[in-house]
Scaffold this motif. Structure first.
Motif, PDB file in Angstrom:
ATOM      1  N   LEU A  91       0.727  -0.828  -0.446  1.00  0.00           N
ATOM      2  CA  LEU A  91      -0.149   0.320   0.173  1.00  0.00           C
ATOM      3  C   LEU A  91       0.814   1.322   0.143  1.00  0.00           C
ATOM      4  O   LEU A  91       1.938   1.429   0.944  1.00  0.00           O
ATOM      5  N   VAL A  92       0.705   2.236  -0.819  1.00  0.00           N
ATOM      6  CA  VAL A  92       1.053   3.309  -1.134  1.00  0.00           C
ATOM      7  C   VAL A  92       0.881   4.514   0.405  1.00  0.00           C
ATOM      8  O   VAL A  92      -0.636   4.948  -0.569  1.00  0.00           O
ATOM      9  N   TYR A  93       0.896   5.025   1.654  1.00  0.00           N
ATOM     10  CA  TYR A  93       0.229   6.025   1.535  1.00  0.00           C
ATOM     11  C   TYR A  93       1.443   7.280   1.360  1.00  0.00           C
ATOM     12  O   TYR A  93       2.265   7.220   1.153  1.00  0.00           O
ATOM     13  N   GLY A  94       0.985   8.390   1.224  1.00  0.00           N
ATOM     14  CA  GLY A  94       1.416   9.670   1.241  1.00  0.00           C
ATOM     15  C   GLY A  94       0.601  10.688   1.436  1.00  0.00           C
ATOM     16  O   GLY A  94      -0.385  10.779   2.148  1.00  0.00           O
ATOM     17  N   THR A  95       1.701  11.731   1.391  1.00  0.00           N
ATOM     18  CA  THR A  95       1.111  13.235   2.006  1.00  0.00           C
ATOM     19  C   THR A  95       2.217  14.154   0.942  1.00  0.00           C
ATOM     20  O   THR A  95       3.473  13.676   1.077  1.00  0.00           O
ATOM     21  N   ASN A  96       1.758  15.381   1.331  1.00  0.00           N
ATOM     22  CA  ASN A  96       2.781  16.554   0.512  1.00  0.00           C
ATOM     23  C   ASN A  96       3.403  17.548   1.311  1.00  0.00           C
ATOM     24  O   ASN A  96       2.863  17.089   2.500  1.00  0.00           O
ATOM     25  N   ARG A  97       4.143  18.186   0.927  1.00  0.00           N
ATOM     26  CA  ARG A  97       4.789  19.576   2.202  1.00  0.00           C
ATOM     27  C   ARG A  97       3.424  20.106   2.281  1.00  0.00           C
ATOM     28  O   ARG A  97       3.174  20.504   3.905  1.00  0.00           O
ATOM     29  N   GLN A  98       2.537  20.316   1.904  1.00  0.00           N
ATOM     30  CA  GLN A  98       1.164  21.272   1.600  1.00  0.00           C
ATOM     31  C   GLN A  98       0.775  20.799   2.831  1.00  0.00           C
ATOM     32  O   GLN A  98      -0.393  21.541   3.571  1.00  0.00           O
ATOM     33  N   ARG A  99      -0.446  19.324   2.414  1.00  0.00           N
ATOM     34  CA  ARG A  99      -0.680  18.904   3.558  1.00  0.00           C
ATOM     35  C   ARG A  99      -0.084  19.132   4.528  1.00  0.00           C
ATOM     36  O   ARG A  99      -0.933  18.829   5.598  1.00  0.00           O
ATOM     37  N   TRP A 100       1.501  18.734   4.529  1.00  0.00           N
ATOM     38  CA  TRP A 100       1.736  18.393   5.707  1.00  0.00           C
ATOM     39  C   TRP A 100       1.891  19.650   7.243  1.00  0.00           C
ATOM     40  O   TRP A 100       1.775  19.483   8.151  1.00  0.00           O
ATOM     41  N   GLN A 101       2.229  20.706   5.711  1.00  0.00           N
ATOM     42  CA  GLN A 101       1.925  21.832   6.704  1.00  0.00           C
ATOM     43  C   GLN A 101       0.962  22.158   7.578  1.00  0.00           C
ATOM     44  O   GLN A 101       0.780  22.892   8.603  1.00  0.00           O
ATOM     45  N   GLN A 102      -0.678  21.849   6.449  1.00  0.00           N
ATOM     46  CA  GLN A 102      -1.442  22.507   6.974  1.00  0.00           C
ATOM     47  C   GLN A 102      -1.868  21.576   8.725  1.00  0.00           C
ATOM     48  O   GLN A 102      -2.964  22.216   9.497  1.00  0.00           O
ATOM     49  N   GLY A 103      -1.328  20.343   8.659  1.00  0.00           N
ATOM     50  CA  GLY A 103      -2.027  19.230   9.646  1.00  0.00           C
ATOM     51  C   GLY A 103      -0.911  20.154  11.026  1.00  0.00           C
ATOM     52  O   GLY A 103      -0.942  19.503  11.595  1.00  0.00           O
ATOM     53  N   ARG A 104       0.487  20.336  10.963  1.00  0.00           N
ATOM     54  CA  ARG A 104       0.913  21.129  11.941  1.00  0.00           C
ATOM     55  C   ARG A 104       0.414  22.449  11.925  1.00  0.00           C
ATOM     56  O   ARG A 104       0.883  22.350  13.174  1.00  0.00           O
ATOM     57  N   GLN A 105      -0.049  23.119  11.560  1.00  0.00           N
ATOM     58  CA  GLN A 105      -0.681  24.510  11.816  1.00  0.00           C
ATOM     59  C   GLN A 105      -1.817  24.048  13.000  1.00  0.00           C
ATOM     60  O   GLN A 105      -1.984  24.318  13.451  1.00  0.00           O
ATOM     61  N   ALA A 106      -2.981  23.286  12.469  1.00  0.00           N
ATOM     62  CA  ALA A 106      -3.689  22.565  13.473  1.00  0.00           C
ATOM     63  C   ALA A 106      -3.361  22.087  14.738  1.00  0.00           C
ATOM     64  O   ALA A 106      -4.620  22.174  15.305  1.00  0.00           O
ATOM     65  N   GLN A 107      -2.396  21.200  14.186  1.00  0.00           N
ATOM     66  CA  GLN A 107      -2.033  20.489  15.907  1.00  0.00           C
ATOM     67  C   GLN A 107      -1.115  22.245  16.747  1.00  0.00           C
ATOM     68  O   GLN A 107      -1.551  21.900  17.899  1.00  0.00           O
ATOM     69  N   THR A 108      -0.855  23.004  15.908  1.00  0.00           N
ATOM     70  CA  THR A 108      -0.468  24.194  16.899  1.00  0.00           C
ATOM     71  C   THR A 108      -1.342  24.896  17.358  1.00  0.00           C
ATOM     72  O   THR A 108      -1.755  25.276  18.114  1.00  0.00           O
TER      73      THR A 108
END
Length: 185
Positions: free
Chosen positions: A165-182
């Motif tokens: 299975l290929v799971y993945g993410t991109n920089r934009q989604r990663w940044q959005q996730g970090r902002q939501a965590q913050t």
């Protein structure tokens, strides 16, 4: 050829550092554990010589690509508990974030903790645009880790004769996730 310096990353409970020859004694039993190896490659546990070659390949990957896999050191004990990092040999389907831990360290959040550090390094220091994690369909624990890292199932592939299975993410989604965590802290 210039020798690359492998950066050291630190998290709350882990140090991610370059492997050394002295790590073979701690790494070989992890690679030889059938439950650890069952979802890696063809699922065959590795003997000491095979583990040594894997260790040499890991260091070569750093030299050729400028990134690679780190030794995972549990800070509280100083013990090597596995490996985690970035992998993209010739012919691979993409830049992979991967992890492997000693069985007695499963279920303690170490893979997710290392994964967060790896994604941050890849997106901020290496300027990566997209990361994948290749996971055997039966490896539900790694699927949960990928999902905790914000990765989503992108597709299924055949990887060297094994389903993945290929799971993945991109920089934009990663940044959005970090902002939501913050914001939630």
């Amino acid at each position: 050829m210039t020798t690359i310096t492998i950066p050291t990353l630190s998290t709350q409970r882990l140090t991610l550092r370059g492997f050394t020859a002295a790590d073979l004694d701690a790494l070989a039993p992890i690679y030889a554990d059938p439950k650890v190896s069952r979802h890696i490659g063809d699922g065959t546990p590795a003997d000491r010589a095979t583990t040594w070659r894997a260790l040499a390949g890991t260091l070569g990957h750093w030299q050729l690509r400028g990134y690679g896999t780190w030794a995972l050191i549990e800070r509280a004990t100083g013990r090597l508990i596995g490996r985690a990092g970035l992998y993209n040999p010739e012919g691979w389907p993409g830049l992979e974030a991967g992890w492997l831990l000693a069985r007695d360290r499963w279920g303690h959040g170490f893979a997710t903790e290392a994964g967060h550090a790896i994604l941050a390094h890849a997106f901020t220091q290496l300027d990566a645009d997209h990361l994948i994690s290749l996971i055997h369909p039966a490896n539900t624990a790694s699927i949960r880790v990928a999902e905790r890292l914000g990765e989503h199932l992108e597709r299924e592939i055949d990887l060297k004769g094994q389903p993945a299975l290929v799971y993945g993410t991109n920089r934009q989604r990663w940044q959005q996730g970090r902002q939501a965590q913050t914001r939630s802290i």
